[in-house]
Design a protein around this motif. Structure first.
Motif, short mmCIF file in Angstrom:
data_model
loop_
_atom_site.label_atom_id
_atom_site.label_comp_id
_atom_site.label_asym_id
_atom_site.label_seq_id
_atom_site.Cartn_x
_atom_site.Cartn_y
_atom_site.Cartn_z
N ASN A 25 18.50 0.41 -34.01
CA ASN A 25 18.00 -1.25 -33.95
C ASN A 25 17.14 -1.44 -32.90
N GLU B 185 22.18 8.76 -33.87
CA GLU B 185 23.51 8.63 -34.41
C GLU B 185 23.97 7.13 -33.95
N ASP B 186 23.56 6.32 -33.05
CA ASP B 186 23.75 5.26 -32.50
C ASP B 186 23.16 3.88 -33.09
N THR B 187 23.98 3.11 -33.75
CA THR B 187 23.34 1.99 -34.73
C THR B 187 22.49 1.28 -33.58
#
Length: 186
Positions: A164, A158-160
């Motif tokens: 990445n 859920e953490d961009t």
């Protein structure tokens, strides 16, 4: 370049960050490669044995792309091995796969430190590879040293920034895989 077959054993590429990225990068760099995404070809886990064997017949280089699952391949890829790598086709006196190259490409959820003799699992990645080397021996395949990346897990999806980072790791993995495929398929 020789015929390249990549068999994706991820059970649901729609939820994948790393394996999906790796396959997309490989498809872009090696458009001549045949990529068989088992999850979309066989969502019901009912394989077209003739089609799968014909794909193997055409290949000079066979790549298994998968997430390391319970220290082996996911169930989808294991079932494909069970149903497609039959005696008389994959091994035995009338086997048809001899001389082809087999390359494993996989990701692990746990970090590399966990795969050390003094790490959490008390085993290295190489400790888990004998069944694959034995499969290659049985089928008279040339077993190539695997390409793998550790530490790509579902934690932080859920953490961009975490996503990445996983995509960057997957692109690096794909670059190593592409280079290895080009080397062994030359």
């Amino acid at each position: 370049m020789k015929n390249i077959l990549i068999i994706s054993g991820h059970p649901d590429l729609g939820t994948s960050v790393a394996n999906a990225t790796i396959l997309n990068e490989v498809a872009r760099a090696l458009p001549e490669a045949e990529i068989r995404r088992l999850d979309s070809l066989y969502p019901d886990y009912r394989f077209d044995i003739a089609a799968e064997q014909n794909a193997l017949r055409r290949a000079d280089v066979i790549v298994f792309q998968f997430p390391f699952s319970w220290y082996s391949v996911p169930g989808l890829l294991k079932l494909r091995l069970d149903e497609v790598f039959l005696h008389g086709f994959a091994h035995g006196s009338t086997a048809e796969l001899g001389g082809k190259k087999l390359l494993l490409s996989f990701t692990t959820g746990a970090p590399a430190a966990a795969y050390q003799k003094d790490g959490f699992f008390k085993h290295t990645i190489d400790d888990f590879l004998p069944p694959f080397a034995t499969l290659a021996t049985l089928c008279n395949l040339d077993f190539v040293a695997p390409i793998y990346t550790c530490g790509i897990s579902y934690v932080g999806r859920e953490d961009t920034a975490a996503i990445n980072t996983q995509k960057d790791q997957a692109r690096d993995h794909a670059a190593r895989l592409i280079a290895k495929i080009r080397e062994i398929a030359a």
